[in-house]
Design an enzyme around this catalytic site. Structure first.
Site, PDB file in Angstrom:
ATOM      1  N   ASP A  45      74.217   7.617  40.107  1.00 17.65           N
ATOM      2  CA  ASP A  45      73.281   8.587  39.515  1.00 17.65           C
ATOM      3  C   ASP A  45      73.063   8.273  38.028  1.00 17.65           C
ATOM      4  OD1 ASP A  45      75.742   9.431  38.600  1.00 17.65           O
ATOM      5  OD2 ASP A  45      75.445  11.550  39.103  1.00 17.65           O
ATOM      6  N   SER A  46      73.763   7.227  37.515  1.00 19.50           N
ATOM      7  CA  SER A  46      73.440   6.703  36.185  1.00 19.50           C
ATOM      8  C   SER A  46      71.989   6.259  36.123  1.00 19.50           C
ATOM      9  CB  SER A  46      74.374   5.533  35.843  1.00 19.50           C
ATOM     10  OG  SER A  46      74.414   4.596  36.906  1.00 19.50           O
ATOM     11  N   ASP A  83      75.503   7.542  45.227  1.00 21.55           N
ATOM     12  CA  ASP A  83      76.098   8.656  44.489  1.00 21.55           C
ATOM     13  C   ASP A  83      75.448   9.959  44.926  1.00 21.55           C
ATOM     14  OD1 ASP A  83      78.083   8.788  42.604  1.00 21.55           O
ATOM     15  OD2 ASP A  83      76.841   8.022  40.972  1.00 21.55           O
ATOM     16  N   LYS A  99      79.515   8.692  47.173  1.00 22.23           N
ATOM     17  CA  LYS A  99      80.511   8.946  46.114  1.00 22.23           C
ATOM     18  C   LYS A  99      80.339  10.370  45.597  1.00 22.23           C
ATOM     19  CE  LYS A  99      80.305   6.951  41.885  1.00 22.23           C
ATOM     20  NZ  LYS A  99      80.171   8.155  41.048  1.00 22.23           N
ATOM     21  N   GLU A 159      82.037  13.167  42.653  1.00 20.07           N
ATOM     22  CA  GLU A 159      82.899  13.310  41.474  1.00 20.07           C
ATOM     23  C   GLU A 159      83.789  14.537  41.638  1.00 20.07           C
ATOM     24  OE1 GLU A 159      80.659  13.266  37.832  1.00 20.07           O
ATOM     25  OE2 GLU A 159      79.621  11.405  38.354  1.00 20.07           O
ATOM     26  N   GLU A 206      87.314   6.380  36.128  1.00 21.44           N
ATOM     27  CA  GLU A 206      86.443   6.115  34.975  1.00 21.44           C
ATOM     28  C   GLU A 206      87.064   6.693  33.700  1.00 21.44           C
ATOM     29  OE1 GLU A 206      82.291   7.090  35.413  1.00 21.44           O
ATOM     30  OE2 GLU A 206      81.881   6.690  33.298  1.00 21.44           O
TER      31      GLU A 206
END
Ligand code: KIV
Length: 303
Positions: free
Chosen positions: A62-63, A101, A131, A133, A200
């Site tokens: 999602d960057s 993501d 993924k 978080e 991270e």
């Protein structure tokens, strides 16, 4: 639109690096202490280049909200945007494991919605893993996704979707209690069924300890060299971010410079009429060209 040939279906020469990467491949790499390479990609072209360079794992991060869409953070990215980019990447990736993501708010309201959204990545975009978080607050979700046959990549430490709670992009796990908390989160995600874990922005020593404790592979970004694998944002390593590089980024090329120079050269060639040349032009057959010239002589343009 360029007139180049679409990607052919010609069989690749058999070699270890042409074998499809699966989750068992990555687990075996951990067992054999063979490092796992991972990169982000967001579009067909870059995905294809990354895949052809034999990177093991491609993540549609999602960057993309920051590097492709110009947002200040990842928080605004939507499901529809993630699906669009994941479909494009899917068309470029053959060998690597493809993960997507889950964007902010796609799994934060309730578990059922999280599962429905994750299923969309698999069914509509061809992702092989998703993924999410978060740590112990994601245990139930990871269970449910795993039950639904969706491999899950956990992501702890500096989690960009927690930007406001963290008060900025800060290295996490810097004190002993914070490091122990991170280890607990990692173990909880593994117990819940996570297949891989991204670490991270954590101190090297903490990432090394987590990596040693877990049976599943860890993939580090800003987490030192002792993780089972490494991931970077592709645009960081190519210098395509318009920002100074973080400490953990190594720049392997200056694509911004190469693109700027190429575009400036093109503009100058257009302005000086040195592009396109005669050799870069299509031509009529000689007979048609002569007839066209004669027609022009017979019908001179009115002033
Ligand atoms: O969004 C992303 O690109 C990521 C990776 C850097 C791990 O989460």
């Amino acid at each position: 639109m360029s007139m180049t040939e679409p990607r052919g279906m010609e069989p690749a020469a058999p070699s270890t690096s042409s074998l499809k990467v699966t989750l068992p491949t990555l687990q075996e790499k951990k067992r054999n202490h063979a490092p796992i390479s991972a990169l982000t990609a967001y579009d067909y072209t870059m995905a294809r280049l990354v895949d052809e360079a034999s990177v093991d794992l491609v993540l549609v991060g999602d960057s993309l909200g920051m590097v492709m869409l110009g947002h200040e953070s990842t928080l605004a990215v939507t499901m529809e945007e993630m699906l669009l980019f994941t479909r494009a990447v899917r068309r470029g990736v053959r060998r690597a494991l493809l993960a997507a993501d889950m964007p902010y708010a796609s799994y934060h309201v309730d578990i059922a919605e999280g599962v429905r959204n994750a299923l969309r990545f698999v069914k509509e975009a061809g992702a092989e893993a998703v993924k999410v978080e978060g740590g112990s607050n994601r245990v139930e979700l990871v269970h449910r996704l795993t039950d639904a046959e969706i491999p899950v990549i956990g992501h702890i430490g500096l989690t960009p979707q927690s930007l406001h709670r963290m008060g900025g992009y800060r290295v996490q796990g810097k004190s002993l209690p914070a490091a122990e908390l991170l280890l607990g989160e990692a173990l909880a995600l593994e117990d819940a069924g996570a297949a891989l874990l991204v670490l991270e922005g954590v101190p090297r020593e903490v990432a090394a300890r987590i990596t040693a404790e877990l049976a599943i592979p860890t993939i580090g970004i800003g987490a030192g060299p002792d993780c089972d694998g490494q991931i970077l944002v592709l645009h960081d390593l190519l210098n395509l971010t318009f920002a100074p590089a973080a400490k953990f980024v190594r720049r392997y090329a200056d694509a911004a410079d190469a693109i700027r120079n190429a575009v400036e050269d093109y503009r100058k060639d257009v302005e000086t009429r040195s592009f396109p040349s005669d050799a870069e032009s299509y031509h009529l057959p000689a007979e048609t060209r002569d007839r066209l010239a004669k027609m022009a002589e017979r019908q001179p343009r009115k002033a």
